[in-house]
Design a protein around this motif. Structure first.
Motif, PDB file in Angstrom:
ATOM      1  N   THR A  69      78.208  55.697 -25.442  1.00  0.00           N
ATOM      2  CA  THR A  69      79.348  55.969 -24.571  1.00  0.00           C
ATOM      3  C   THR A  69      79.930  57.317 -24.937  1.00  0.00           C
ATOM      4  O   THR A  69      79.459  57.979 -25.865  1.00  0.00           O
ATOM      5  N   GLU A  77      87.178  53.748 -22.980  1.00  0.00           N
ATOM      6  CA  GLU A  77      86.635  53.916 -24.336  1.00  0.00           C
ATOM      7  C   GLU A  77      87.331  55.088 -24.987  1.00  0.00           C
ATOM      8  O   GLU A  77      87.447  56.157 -24.409  1.00  0.00           O
ATOM      9  N   PHE A 110      79.254  63.031 -22.552  1.00  0.00           N
ATOM     10  CA  PHE A 110      79.024  62.217 -21.359  1.00  0.00           C
ATOM     11  C   PHE A 110      77.671  62.528 -20.720  1.00  0.00           C
ATOM     12  O   PHE A 110      76.938  61.616 -20.317  1.00  0.00           O
ATOM     13  N   ALA A 127      80.321  53.325 -19.861  1.00  0.00           N
ATOM     14  CA  ALA A 127      81.126  54.534 -20.067  1.00  0.00           C
ATOM     15  C   ALA A 127      81.984  54.843 -18.854  1.00  0.00           C
ATOM     16  O   ALA A 127      82.136  55.997 -18.472  1.00  0.00           O
ATOM     17  N   GLY A 128      82.504  53.802 -18.222  1.00  0.00           N
ATOM     18  CA  GLY A 128      83.239  54.048 -16.979  1.00  0.00           C
ATOM     19  C   GLY A 128      82.320  54.794 -16.026  1.00  0.00           C
ATOM     20  O   GLY A 128      82.729  55.693 -15.311  1.00  0.00           O
ATOM     21  N   ARG A 135      72.018  58.938  -9.830  1.00  0.00           N
ATOM     22  CA  ARG A 135      71.841  58.279 -11.135  1.00  0.00           C
ATOM     23  C   ARG A 135      70.869  57.112 -11.032  1.00  0.00           C
ATOM     24  O   ARG A 135      70.146  56.810 -11.985  1.00  0.00           O
ATOM     25  N   GLN A 150      88.270  58.669  -8.129  1.00  0.00           N
ATOM     26  CA  GLN A 150      88.601  59.988  -8.651  1.00  0.00           C
ATOM     27  C   GLN A 150      89.938  60.358  -8.035  1.00  0.00           C
ATOM     28  O   GLN A 150      90.118  60.249  -6.818  1.00  0.00           O
ATOM     29  N   GLY A 176      79.589  66.857 -15.949  1.00  0.00           N
ATOM     30  CA  GLY A 176      78.607  65.826 -15.608  1.00  0.00           C
ATOM     31  C   GLY A 176      79.187  64.582 -14.971  1.00  0.00           C
ATOM     32  O   GLY A 176      78.445  63.671 -14.604  1.00  0.00           O
ATOM     33  N   THR A 177      80.502  64.521 -14.831  1.00  0.00           N
ATOM     34  CA  THR A 177      81.117  63.336 -14.224  1.00  0.00           C
ATOM     35  C   THR A 177      81.072  63.439 -12.698  1.00  0.00           C
ATOM     36  O   THR A 177      80.760  64.498 -12.146  1.00  0.00           O
TER      37      THR A 177
HETATM   38  N1  ARG Z   1      83.345  57.754 -13.576  1.00  0.00           N
HETATM   39  C1  ARG Z   1      82.968  59.082 -13.880  1.00  0.00           C
HETATM   40  C2  ARG Z   1      81.461  59.211 -13.835  1.00  0.00           C
HETATM   41  O1  ARG Z   1      80.769  58.247 -13.901  1.00  0.00           O
HETATM   42  C3  ARG Z   1      83.473  59.566 -15.196  1.00  0.00           C
HETATM   43  C4  ARG Z   1      83.103  58.750 -16.371  1.00  0.00           C
HETATM   44  C5  ARG Z   1      83.486  59.393 -17.672  1.00  0.00           C
HETATM   45  N2  ARG Z   1      83.289  58.483 -18.723  1.00  0.00           N
HETATM   46  C6  ARG Z   1      83.484  58.751 -20.030  1.00  0.00           C
HETATM   47  N3  ARG Z   1      83.314  57.795 -20.891  1.00  0.00           N
HETATM   48  N4  ARG Z   1      83.839  59.935 -20.400  1.00  0.00           N
HETATM   49  O2  ARG Z   1      80.930  60.271 -13.751  1.00  0.00           O
END
Ligand code: ARG
Length: 280
Positions: A69, A77, A110, A127-128, A135, A150, A176-177
């Protein structure tokens, strides 16, 4: 038990060193050595734990699940002293428990998460992480476990009042998000990339960017921690989070999906969310 043994071993080493050093200022040295011993023992324990971790890295079936993560993303996190905690950490722990496996969490950038899963360095990433078509070409996603969005953070009094006002503006994002990806659609936008979302928010506070595009829940945390900022009412995108596993690892995917379903049905998932996301 193990800890004690190591502590004793370190104490013995220390004693040996002291003897070798001779007897000057003995009382003080001994005291200091006592303190050191405790510390050193702590360090040793950490090292031992790490070694175990590294050794177990690629063993999805061997009792340990390795999660990667990017722990810069509260409340999903983040670091709490030496631990990585948050909604994803707790969900992953609950899933691992259900699978009868131990969980190990590793922190990284990330944009290294998907490569780590692809290469088999990690079993999965939580990681959200937003599910998107690009992806999906590289990893397989579990069923989703959270609604997300977002949002746009601006300074109080900013002329930016809605997504449409971002045209031609300097936008801060985490590299990269999805914020980074979708901000690319902004007309004449000037995207500034940061390693951490928080760094983008600091750049906004300092007037180096005009807005930050980032996930809603972290945005709330960051705005709370930095005076003079606000989140625009209108979201930039709506999205969903899921866990990603190596492409084709259907065994793990199915086990995780079964666990996620149980966590949803039992209300345990909601409990985890409530633990980290309080008063709205
Ligand atoms: N939800 C966004 C994505 O998937 C941002 C995720 C960022 N996560 C993190 N653990 N920094 O691109």
């Amino acid at each position: 038990m193990k800890k004690n043994k190591i502590a004793v071993a370190v104490a013995l080493c220390m004693a040996a060193v002291l003897t070798a050093c001779g007897g000057t200022a003995k009382t003080e040295t001994t005291k200091a050595a006592g303190a050191e011993t405790t510390k050193a023992a702590g360090a040793e324990t950490t090292k031992a734990a790490e070694t175990t971790k590294a050794g177990a890295e690629s063993s999805a079936a061997g009792g340990k699940l390795v999660m990667v993560t990017n722990a810069e993303f509260p409340p999903y996190e983040y670091h709490d002293n030496n631990d990585i905690v948050g909604i994803d950490a707790d969900i992953a722990k609950a899933i691992a428990d259900k699978m009868g496996m131990e969980l190990e969490i590793q922190d990284m950038a990330f944009d290294s998460l998907i490569p780590a899963v692809q290469s088999g360095k990690a079993d999965f990433t939580a990681a959200g992480m937003t599910v998107n078509e690009d992806r999906k070409k590289n990893v397989d996603f579990t069923d989703t476990y959270a609604q997300a969005a977002q949002v746009i953070i601006v300074k109080d009094g900013s002329e930016i009042k809605a997504p449409a006002d971002l045209d031609g503006k300097k936008i801060g994002v985490q590299t990269g998000t999805t914020g980074d990806i979708y901000a690319g659609d902004i007309k004449d936008g000037n995207i500034q990339r940061f390693n951490k979302g928080m760094e983008a928010v600091m750049a906004l506070s300092q007037g180096k960017v005009d807005a930050v595009v980032i996930d809603r829940e972290p945005a709330k945390v960051f705005v709370k921690e930095n005076a003079g900022l606000k989140i625009l009412d209108e979201a930039f995108t709506e999205e969903e989070y899921a866990i990603a596993v190596k492409k084709g690892n259907t065994e793990l995917l199915e086990k995780m999906n079964a666990a996620i379903k149980e966590l949803k049905d039992s209300g345990e998932l909601q409990k985890i969310v409530d633990k980290y996301i309080t008063a709205k």
